[in-house]
Design a protein around this motif. Structure first.
Motif, PDB file in Angstrom:
ATOM      1  N   ILE A 130       6.880  -2.820  14.229  1.00  0.00           N
ATOM      2  CA  ILE A 130       6.327  -2.452  12.742  1.00  0.00           C
ATOM      3  C   ILE A 130       5.349  -1.368  13.047  1.00  0.00           C
ATOM      4  O   ILE A 130       4.059  -1.671  13.499  1.00  0.00           O
ATOM      5  N   ILE A 131       5.531   0.036  12.950  1.00  0.00           N
ATOM      6  CA  ILE A 131       4.608   0.831  13.175  1.00  0.00           C
ATOM      7  C   ILE A 131       3.949   1.438  11.596  1.00  0.00           C
ATOM      8  O   ILE A 131       4.648   1.748  10.855  1.00  0.00           O
ATOM      9  N   TYR A 132       2.603   1.475  11.475  1.00  0.00           N
ATOM     10  CA  TYR A 132       1.954   1.808  10.094  1.00  0.00           C
ATOM     11  C   TYR A 132       1.599   3.367  10.286  1.00  0.00           C
ATOM     12  O   TYR A 132       0.560   3.540  11.283  1.00  0.00           O
ATOM     13  N   PHE A 133       2.008   4.123   9.609  1.00  0.00           N
ATOM     14  CA  PHE A 133       1.596   5.480   9.363  1.00  0.00           C
ATOM     15  C   PHE A 133       0.719   5.885   8.334  1.00  0.00           C
ATOM     16  O   PHE A 133       1.063   5.384   6.979  1.00  0.00           O
ATOM     17  N   PRO A 134      -0.482   6.495   8.191  1.00  0.00           N
ATOM     18  CA  PRO A 134      -1.412   6.505   7.154  1.00  0.00           C
ATOM     19  C   PRO A 134      -0.566   7.807   6.199  1.00  0.00           C
ATOM     20  O   PRO A 134      -1.258   8.712   6.055  1.00  0.00           O
ATOM     21  N   LEU A 135       0.496   7.837   5.878  1.00  0.00           N
ATOM     22  CA  LEU A 135       1.220   9.010   5.219  1.00  0.00           C
ATOM     23  C   LEU A 135       2.052   8.129   4.043  1.00  0.00           C
ATOM     24  O   LEU A 135       2.319   7.023   4.024  1.00  0.00           O
ATOM     25  N   ASP A 178       0.710  -1.329  -0.001  1.00  0.00           N
ATOM     26  CA  ASP A 178      -0.022   0.109  -0.110  1.00  0.00           C
ATOM     27  C   ASP A 178       1.026   1.325   0.090  1.00  0.00           C
ATOM     28  O   ASP A 178       1.497   1.457   1.123  1.00  0.00           O
ATOM     29  N   SER A 179       0.752   2.138  -1.017  1.00  0.00           N
ATOM     30  CA  SER A 179       1.476   3.224  -1.291  1.00  0.00           C
ATOM     31  C   SER A 179       1.231   4.397  -0.326  1.00  0.00           C
ATOM     32  O   SER A 179       1.930   5.208  -0.259  1.00  0.00           O
ATOM     33  N   GLN A 180      -0.092   4.179   0.084  1.00  0.00           N
ATOM     34  CA  GLN A 180      -0.472   5.313   1.104  1.00  0.00           C
ATOM     35  C   GLN A 180      -0.394   5.074   2.691  1.00  0.00           C
ATOM     36  O   GLN A 180      -0.608   5.827   3.209  1.00  0.00           O
ATOM     37  N   THR A 181       0.523   4.012   2.870  1.00  0.00           N
ATOM     38  CA  THR A 181       0.852   3.871   4.417  1.00  0.00           C
ATOM     39  C   THR A 181       2.375   3.459   4.146  1.00  0.00           C
ATOM     40  O   THR A 181       2.819   2.660   3.320  1.00  0.00           O
ATOM     41  N   THR A 182       2.855   4.212   5.088  1.00  0.00           N
ATOM     42  CA  THR A 182       4.314   4.054   5.428  1.00  0.00           C
ATOM     43  C   THR A 182       4.602   3.366   6.684  1.00  0.00           C
ATOM     44  O   THR A 182       4.207   3.493   7.585  1.00  0.00           O
ATOM     45  N   LEU A 183       5.620   2.316   6.564  1.00  0.00           N
ATOM     46  CA  LEU A 183       6.077   1.570   7.510  1.00  0.00           C
ATOM     47  C   LEU A 183       7.470   1.933   8.316  1.00  0.00           C
ATOM     48  O   LEU A 183       8.412   1.941   7.224  1.00  0.00           O
ATOM     49  N   PHE A 184       7.428   1.889   9.443  1.00  0.00           N
ATOM     50  CA  PHE A 184       8.768   2.000  10.025  1.00  0.00           C
ATOM     51  C   PHE A 184       9.231   0.962  11.077  1.00  0.00           C
ATOM     52  O   PHE A 184       8.174   0.562  11.620  1.00  0.00           O
ATOM     53  N   ILE A 185      10.507   0.581  11.062  1.00  0.00           N
ATOM     54  CA  ILE A 185      10.720  -0.623  12.027  1.00  0.00           C
ATOM     55  C   ILE A 185      11.615  -0.214  13.153  1.00  0.00           C
ATOM     56  O   ILE A 185      12.531   0.677  12.907  1.00  0.00           O
ATOM     57  N   GLY A 186      11.261  -0.846  14.234  1.00  0.00           N
ATOM     58  CA  GLY A 186      12.318  -0.605  15.353  1.00  0.00           C
ATOM     59  C   GLY A 186      12.369  -1.983  16.160  1.00  0.00           C
ATOM     60  O   GLY A 186      11.615  -2.807  15.928  1.00  0.00           O
ATOM     61  N   THR A 187      13.348  -2.064  17.070  1.00  0.00           N
ATOM     62  CA  THR A 187      13.646  -3.182  17.819  1.00  0.00           C
ATOM     63  C   THR A 187      13.872  -2.957  19.198  1.00  0.00           C
ATOM     64  O   THR A 187      14.259  -1.823  19.614  1.00  0.00           O
TER      65      THR A 187
END
Length: 470
Positions: free
Chosen positions: A144-149, A124-133
């Protein structure tokens, strides 16, 4: 340099700096729109704020009996940012989640996690994922945090030996660009000022009739070409004015002479009649005829002047009447040949049709064609013959009055219809006002026609007259 030159440079600098300022402002807005995003909380934030959010969110994850969970404050943060989260164990299996998208997987391989880390997207190109540990009791967990951007990750590779301080390089580049703009503006302003001063001097020289044509192939080529054309037009106008003034003076001198010529015998014979006791009726009659003849000549001069003025100003009433034009010209030719002065002359008449109906003023056209025919005899030799040809093509009637006389030069034909002009290629000096052919042209144009002349010295002259007919 004159004050106007400094003002020109100042104006150019102001325009240049205004253009640079507009470019900088536009670039600033463009960069700002790129590095900022509209956060869900109806506020603008830096584009990298999700990365900071993800890195710091590890503090909101707690473990209860080795099972990961999210603090209440963390849930509130996710809700305010409309974000979702998945927590994965070291095998990539989901062990906890909150507000995750419907298309989120329950298991992620190492390759999929690496792709998400590199691109920030997973379908999904309208959702950006960022990963942390995070680490708990020696075990590694991934969240994994999903941002609606829609945020793009861009990686740049630079020369490590040279890019040691980004800010200093940027400042150096800006300074260099500013210095180049400053020098370029000064050179351009100096060049523009010099060119404008050159134009100003050229205009003054044109006004003073001392202008020398300038050849310029630069940006202002059109301007200098226009100045060259303007100078040529002004010089041509000056020459025409001088020629017209010369012809006017010559005409005034000729008119004065032509008026004095008949006045002298009028005065002389009038004095004889008044001072001497003349009883002979024959002498009185002879003197009176001389006086009347010269008075008639003066009247004709005055009538020519009056007719010229009326025709040029559209004040002469044109009385048109539908009649046979061929019959009209035949009668005119007969009248001229019946004149004792021209009874031995030859006029050839040729018409393709016997009847050509045309609406015209008989009196005016009689004067016009009489001028053309009589002029051929007066300015030619005794053997000069005149030919009249009439033809109709479509709705145009053409009349050609030609002769085999002396002919004229191109200079003479170009001035022939001017009011004050008298031809020079004649065998004798003829008296006249110099208005005959000018009157002829005005009469023909008043009838809706036009006239042109073609001539060759030693061959003859052709007058071509065209009228529209129905």
């Amino acid at each position: 340099m004159k004050k106007s030159g400094y003002r020109s440079i100042l104006h150019i600098y102001l325009m240049l700096f205004l253009a640079v300022f507009i470019v900088i402002v536009f670039a600033g807005f463009l960069i700002l729109s790129i590095i900022t995003v509209h956060a869900p909380a109806n506020s603008f934030a830096r584009s990298d704020y999700p990365m900071e959010f993800t890195r710091e969110f590890g503090e909101q994850i707690i473990f209860i009996d080795d099972i990961p969970g999210i603090k209440q404050s963390g849930l509130e943060l996710l809700q305010s940012n409309q974000a979702g989260i998945q927590i994965l164990n070291d095998s990539g299996q989901e062990v906890a989640g909150y507000q995750k998208p419907q298309n989120a997987k329950d298991f992620y391989s190492d390759a999929e996690l690496l792709k998400i880390c590199q691109t920030g997207h997973s379908g999904d190109s309208q959702t950006t994922l960022f990963i942390g540990t995070i680490t708990h009791n020696g075990k590694d967990y991934t969240y994994i945090i999903y941002f609606p951007l829609n945020i793009s990750k861009i990686t740049m590779y630079l020369n490590g030996d040279r890019f040691t301080a980004g800010k200093s390089i940027i400042l150096w580049c800006i300074s260099t660009v500013f210095f180049i703009i400053l020098i370029s503006g000064f050179i351009y302003g100096f060049w523009i000022t010099k060119t404008i001063n050159r134009m100003s001097v050229s205009i003054k020289n044109i006004a003073g009739r001392s202008y020398v044509p300038i050849s310029n192939n630069g940006v202002f080529n059109d301007v200098f070409e226009s100045l060259n054309d303007l100078d040529m037009e002004i010089r041509a106008s000056d020459n025409l004015k001088e020629q017209t003034e010369k012809m006017r003076k010559d005409w005034i001198a000729n008119i004065t002479h032509d008026l004095k010529t008949p006045l002298s015998p009028i005065k002389g014979y009038a004095e004889v009649l008044s001072e001497q006791d003349i009883t002979s009726g024959e002498k009185v009659k002879r003197y009176s005829n001389v006086i009347l003849k010269n008075v008639s000549y003066i009247e004709s001069l005055i009538d020519d002047l009056k007719l010229t003025y009326q025709l040029e100003n559209g004040m002469f009433p044109v009385k048109r009447e539908e009649q046979n034009f061929v019959g009209f010209l035949r009668e005119l030719v007969i009248d001229i040949l019946n004149n004792p002065e021209y009874e031995n002359r030859i006029i050839h008449f040729d018409s393709a049709r016997e009847d050509i109906m045309f609406s015209f003023d008989r009196k005016l056209l009689t004067r016009a064609f009489q001028n053309l025919i009589v002029n051929a005899f007066v300015h030619g030799s005794e053997d000069t013959e005149v030919t009249i040809q009439i033809s109709v093509m479509g709705n145009i009637m053409e009349v050609i009055v030609s002769d085999n006389g002396n002919g004229m030069s191109p200079y003479e034909t170009s001035h022939l219809f001017q009011r004050y002009y008298r031809g020079t290629n004649t065998e004798k000096k003829t008296a006249g006002t110099g208005l005959g052919l000018a009157i002829t042209k005005s009469i023909i144009e008043a009838q809706g026609g036009n006239i042109i002349v073609e001539s060759e010295i030693g061959v003859g002259t052709d007058f071509r007259i065209c009228f529209p007919v129905t």
